[in-house]
Design a protein around this motif. Sequence first.
Motif, PDB file in Angstrom:
ATOM      1  N   TYR A   1      43.603  50.474  36.390  1.00  0.00           N
ATOM      2  CA  TYR A   1      43.909  49.086  36.722  1.00  0.00           C
ATOM      3  C   TYR A   1      44.714  48.982  38.013  1.00  0.00           C
ATOM      4  O   TYR A   1      44.550  48.028  38.779  1.00  0.00           O
ATOM      5  CB  TYR A   1      44.588  48.382  35.554  1.00  0.00           C
ATOM      6  N   ALA A   2      45.554  49.960  38.282  1.00  0.00           N
ATOM      7  CA  ALA A   2      46.269  49.980  39.561  1.00  0.00           C
ATOM      8  C   ALA A   2      45.281  50.158  40.716  1.00  0.00           C
ATOM      9  O   ALA A   2      45.377  49.490  41.750  1.00  0.00           O
ATOM     10  CB  ALA A   2      47.306  51.100  39.567  1.00  0.00           C
ATOM     11  N   ALA A   3      44.308  51.042  40.527  1.00  0.00           N
ATOM     12  CA  ALA A   3      43.283  51.256  41.560  1.00  0.00           C
ATOM     13  C   ALA A   3      42.434  50.006  41.752  1.00  0.00           C
ATOM     14  O   ALA A   3      42.084  49.649  42.878  1.00  0.00           O
ATOM     15  CB  ALA A   3      42.399  52.448  41.197  1.00  0.00           C
ATOM     16  N   TYR A   4      42.108  49.325  40.651  1.00  0.00           N
ATOM     17  CA  TYR A   4      41.332  48.089  40.762  1.00  0.00           C
ATOM     18  C   TYR A   4      42.094  47.048  41.579  1.00  0.00           C
ATOM     19  O   TYR A   4      41.502  46.333  42.390  1.00  0.00           O
ATOM     20  CB  TYR A   4      41.033  47.512  39.386  1.00  0.00           C
ATOM     21  N   GLY A   5      43.384  46.941  41.342  1.00  0.00           N
ATOM     22  CA  GLY A   5      44.195  45.994  42.113  1.00  0.00           C
ATOM     23  C   GLY A   5      44.168  46.324  43.591  1.00  0.00           C
ATOM     24  O   GLY A   5      44.013  45.440  44.447  1.00  0.00           O
ATOM     25  N   ARG A   6      44.287  47.603  43.887  1.00  0.00           N
ATOM     26  CA  ARG A   6      44.256  48.052  45.288  1.00  0.00           C
ATOM     27  C   ARG A   6      42.882  47.761  45.901  1.00  0.00           C
ATOM     28  O   ARG A   6      42.780  47.280  47.020  1.00  0.00           O
ATOM     29  CB  ARG A   6      44.558  49.548  45.334  1.00  0.00           C
ATOM     30  N   MET A   7      41.827  48.036  45.153  1.00  0.00           N
ATOM     31  CA  MET A   7      40.474  47.787  45.653  1.00  0.00           C
ATOM     32  C   MET A   7      40.228  46.300  45.861  1.00  0.00           C
ATOM     33  O   MET A   7      39.575  45.907  46.837  1.00  0.00           O
ATOM     34  CB  MET A   7      39.444  48.381  44.698  1.00  0.00           C
ATOM     35  N   ASN A   8      40.756  45.466  44.972  1.00  0.00           N
ATOM     36  CA  ASN A   8      40.610  44.022  45.158  1.00  0.00           C
ATOM     37  C   ASN A   8      41.296  43.558  46.439  1.00  0.00           C
ATOM     38  O   ASN A   8      40.776  42.693  47.150  1.00  0.00           O
ATOM     39  CB  ASN A   8      41.162  43.263  43.949  1.00  0.00           C
TER      40      ASN A   8
ATOM     41  N   PRO B   1      27.836  42.856  46.751  1.00  0.00           N
ATOM     42  CA  PRO B   1      28.123  41.658  45.947  1.00  0.00           C
ATOM     43  C   PRO B   1      29.197  41.924  44.892  1.00  0.00           C
ATOM     44  O   PRO B   1      29.227  42.990  44.274  1.00  0.00           O
ATOM     45  CB  PRO B   1      26.786  41.336  45.288  1.00  0.00           C
ATOM     46  N   GLU B   2      30.053  40.951  44.700  1.00  0.00           N
ATOM     47  CA  GLU B   2      31.189  41.099  43.787  1.00  0.00           C
ATOM     48  C   GLU B   2      30.752  41.404  42.353  1.00  0.00           C
ATOM     49  O   GLU B   2      31.347  42.246  41.682  1.00  0.00           O
ATOM     50  CB  GLU B   2      32.048  39.828  43.815  1.00  0.00           C
ATOM     51  N   ASP B   3      29.696  40.739  41.870  1.00  0.00           N
ATOM     52  CA  ASP B   3      29.259  40.988  40.499  1.00  0.00           C
ATOM     53  C   ASP B   3      28.747  42.418  40.325  1.00  0.00           C
ATOM     54  O   ASP B   3      29.008  43.072  39.323  1.00  0.00           O
ATOM     55  CB  ASP B   3      28.203  39.970  40.064  1.00  0.00           C
ATOM     56  N   LYS B   4      28.052  42.935  41.308  1.00  0.00           N
ATOM     57  CA  LYS B   4      27.564  44.323  41.235  1.00  0.00           C
ATOM     58  C   LYS B   4      28.731  45.307  41.347  1.00  0.00           C
ATOM     59  O   LYS B   4      28.729  46.357  40.707  1.00  0.00           O
ATOM     60  CB  LYS B   4      26.529  44.574  42.317  1.00  0.00           C
ATOM     61  N   HIS B   5      29.720  44.956  42.152  1.00  0.00           N
ATOM     62  CA  HIS B   5      30.911  45.801  42.272  1.00  0.00           C
ATOM     63  C   HIS B   5      31.607  45.905  40.911  1.00  0.00           C
ATOM     64  O   HIS B   5      31.965  46.998  40.476  1.00  0.00           O
ATOM     65  CB  HIS B   5      31.852  45.217  43.328  1.00  0.00           C
ATOM     66  N   ARG B   6      31.785  44.781  40.246  1.00  0.00           N
ATOM     67  CA  ARG B   6      32.435  44.785  38.935  1.00  0.00           C
ATOM     68  C   ARG B   6      31.623  45.592  37.915  1.00  0.00           C
ATOM     69  O   ARG B   6      32.173  46.345  37.120  1.00  0.00           O
ATOM     70  CB  ARG B   6      32.624  43.366  38.431  1.00  0.00           C
TER      71      ARG B   6
ATOM     72  N   THR C   1      36.257  51.460  33.114  1.00  0.00           N
ATOM     73  CA  THR C   1      37.072  50.546  32.317  1.00  0.00           C
ATOM     74  C   THR C   1      36.833  50.742  30.824  1.00  0.00           C
ATOM     75  O   THR C   1      37.779  50.783  30.040  1.00  0.00           O
ATOM     76  CB  THR C   1      36.742  49.082  32.671  1.00  0.00           C
ATOM     77  N   LEU C   2      35.574  50.860  30.448  1.00  0.00           N
ATOM     78  CA  LEU C   2      35.238  50.872  29.022  1.00  0.00           C
ATOM     79  C   LEU C   2      35.441  52.223  28.342  1.00  0.00           C
ATOM     80  O   LEU C   2      35.804  52.275  27.168  1.00  0.00           O
ATOM     81  CB  LEU C   2      33.791  50.413  28.833  1.00  0.00           C
TER      82      LEU C   2
END
Length: 144
Positions: free
Chosen positions: A78-85, A105-110, A117-118
Amino acid sequence: MGEDDNLPAGYLYLHEELRFEHQLLGSRMTYYMTSQSFLFTTAAIARAMQWHGVYWFSGVLVPLVGIAASAVLLFSIYAAYGRMNDWRAKEKLFEGKHPLIVLYPEDKHRKSLLFTTLMPWLLMRVWAVFTLLIHVFQPQGGGM
Protein backbone atom coordinates in the motif's frame (compact mmCIF):
# COMPACT_ATOMS: atom_id res chain seq x y z
CA MET A 1 19.38 9.99 -32.00
CA GLY A 2 16.19 8.09 -31.32
CA GLU A 3 12.67 9.28 -30.67
CA ASP A 4 13.23 8.91 -26.90
CA ASP A 5 15.78 11.72 -27.03
CA ASN A 6 12.92 14.12 -27.77
CA LEU A 7 10.85 13.08 -24.76
CA PRO A 8 10.79 15.59 -21.91
CA ALA A 9 13.37 14.85 -19.23
CA GLY A 10 10.73 15.08 -16.49
CA TYR A 11 8.59 12.47 -18.19
CA LEU A 12 11.55 10.11 -18.61
CA TYR A 13 12.35 10.51 -14.92
CA LEU A 14 8.74 9.75 -13.90
CA HIS A 15 8.65 6.78 -16.26
CA GLU A 16 11.80 5.33 -14.68
CA GLU A 17 10.47 5.91 -11.17
CA LEU A 18 7.26 4.06 -12.02
CA ARG A 19 9.25 1.23 -13.54
CA PHE A 20 11.37 1.06 -10.39
CA GLU A 21 8.25 0.88 -8.17
CA HIS A 22 6.84 -1.95 -10.30
CA GLN A 23 10.14 -3.82 -10.06
CA LEU A 24 10.13 -3.38 -6.29
CA LEU A 25 6.60 -4.77 -6.11
CA GLY A 26 7.61 -7.74 -8.24
CA SER A 27 10.62 -8.42 -6.04
CA ARG A 28 8.57 -8.15 -2.87
CA MET A 29 5.99 -10.57 -4.22
CA THR A 30 8.72 -13.03 -5.22
CA TYR A 31 10.24 -12.92 -1.72
CA TYR A 32 6.80 -13.17 -0.15
CA MET A 33 5.61 -16.14 -2.20
CA THR A 34 8.92 -17.93 -1.60
CA SER A 35 8.71 -17.37 2.15
CA GLN A 36 5.09 -18.51 2.22
CA SER A 37 5.93 -21.72 0.37
CA PHE A 38 8.67 -22.48 2.90
CA LEU A 39 6.29 -21.79 5.77
CA PHE A 40 3.59 -24.05 4.31
CA THR A 41 6.16 -26.79 3.78
CA THR A 42 7.37 -26.40 7.37
CA ALA A 43 3.83 -26.53 8.72
CA ALA A 44 2.96 -29.59 6.62
CA ILE A 45 6.07 -31.49 7.71
CA ALA A 46 5.51 -30.60 11.36
CA ARG A 47 1.88 -31.73 11.11
CA ALA A 48 2.81 -34.97 9.36
CA MET A 49 5.34 -35.79 12.07
CA GLN A 50 2.76 -35.01 14.79
CA TRP A 51 5.42 -33.70 17.09
CA HIS A 52 4.36 -34.05 20.70
CA GLY A 53 5.48 -31.21 22.91
CA VAL A 54 5.94 -28.84 19.98
CA TYR A 55 2.33 -28.82 18.80
CA TRP A 56 2.43 -25.04 19.21
CA PHE A 57 5.02 -24.89 16.40
CA SER A 58 2.74 -26.04 13.56
CA GLY A 59 -0.47 -24.94 15.24
CA VAL A 60 0.48 -21.44 16.37
CA LEU A 61 3.96 -20.21 15.53
CA VAL A 62 4.22 -21.03 11.81
CA PRO A 63 0.73 -19.68 10.98
CA LEU A 64 1.43 -16.58 13.06
CA VAL A 65 4.64 -15.95 11.10
CA GLY A 66 2.71 -16.48 7.84
CA ILE A 67 0.03 -13.98 8.85
CA ALA A 68 2.60 -11.46 10.10
CA ALA A 69 4.59 -11.70 6.86
CA SER A 70 1.38 -11.08 4.91
CA ALA A 71 0.52 -8.04 7.02
CA VAL A 72 4.00 -6.56 6.63
CA LEU A 73 3.89 -7.13 2.88
CA LEU A 74 0.46 -5.48 2.63
CA PHE A 75 1.81 -2.43 4.44
CA SER A 76 4.70 -2.14 1.98
CA ILE A 77 2.39 -2.76 -1.00
CA TYR A 78 0.00 0.00 0.00
CA ALA A 79 2.93 2.34 0.57
CA ALA A 80 4.19 1.53 -2.94
CA TYR A 81 0.71 2.09 -4.37
CA GLY A 82 0.62 5.53 -2.77
CA ARG A 83 4.00 6.36 -4.26
CA MET A 84 2.92 5.07 -7.68
CA ASN A 85 -0.27 7.13 -7.54
CA ASP A 86 1.82 10.24 -6.86
CA TRP A 87 4.09 9.47 -9.82
CA ARG A 88 1.13 8.71 -12.10
CA ALA A 89 -0.55 12.00 -11.17
CA LYS A 90 2.61 13.86 -12.16
CA GLU A 91 2.94 11.77 -15.29
CA LYS A 92 -0.55 12.86 -16.40
CA LEU A 93 0.74 16.41 -16.68
CA PHE A 94 2.73 15.28 -19.74
CA GLU A 95 -0.25 13.69 -21.48
CA GLY A 96 -0.79 15.07 -24.98
CA LYS A 97 2.49 17.00 -25.05
CA HIS A 98 4.38 14.48 -27.19
CA PRO A 99 3.13 11.85 -29.66
CA LEU A 100 5.09 9.07 -27.92
CA ILE A 101 3.64 9.82 -24.48
CA VAL A 102 0.73 7.42 -24.18
CA LEU A 103 -0.34 6.76 -20.62
CA TYR A 104 -1.47 3.36 -19.46
CA PRO A 105 -5.22 3.53 -18.70
CA GLU A 106 -5.98 3.84 -15.00
CA ASP A 107 -8.43 0.91 -14.92
CA LYS A 108 -5.88 -1.42 -16.54
CA HIS A 109 -3.20 -0.16 -14.15
CA ARG A 110 -5.41 -1.03 -11.17
CA LYS A 111 -6.22 -4.46 -12.61
CA SER A 112 -2.51 -5.15 -13.16
CA LEU A 113 -1.96 -4.69 -9.42
CA LEU A 114 -4.73 -7.05 -8.27
CA PHE A 115 -2.43 -10.02 -7.66
CA THR A 116 -0.18 -8.06 -5.31
CA THR A 117 -3.21 -6.81 -3.41
CA LEU A 118 -5.29 -9.97 -3.22
CA MET A 119 -2.67 -12.67 -2.63
CA PRO A 120 -1.58 -11.52 0.86
CA TRP A 121 -5.23 -11.25 1.97
CA LEU A 122 -5.94 -14.69 0.55
CA LEU A 123 -2.94 -16.29 2.26
CA MET A 124 -3.79 -14.64 5.59
CA ARG A 125 -7.20 -16.31 5.37
CA VAL A 126 -5.63 -19.62 4.36
CA TRP A 127 -3.33 -19.45 7.41
CA ALA A 128 -6.31 -18.67 9.66
CA VAL A 129 -8.29 -21.63 8.26
CA PHE A 130 -5.20 -23.84 8.50
CA THR A 131 -4.78 -22.88 12.16
CA LEU A 132 -8.44 -23.52 12.89
CA LEU A 133 -8.31 -26.92 11.20
CA ILE A 134 -5.18 -27.86 13.13
CA HIS A 135 -6.99 -27.16 16.39
CA VAL A 136 -10.15 -28.98 15.30
CA PHE A 137 -8.29 -32.06 14.04
CA GLN A 138 -5.64 -32.43 16.72
CA PRO A 139 -2.92 -35.03 16.19
CA GLN A 140 -3.46 -38.55 17.43
CA GLY A 141 -0.75 -40.61 19.12
CA GLY A 142 2.61 -41.50 17.58
CA GLY A 143 5.27 -39.31 16.09
CA MET A 144 8.12 -37.75 17.95
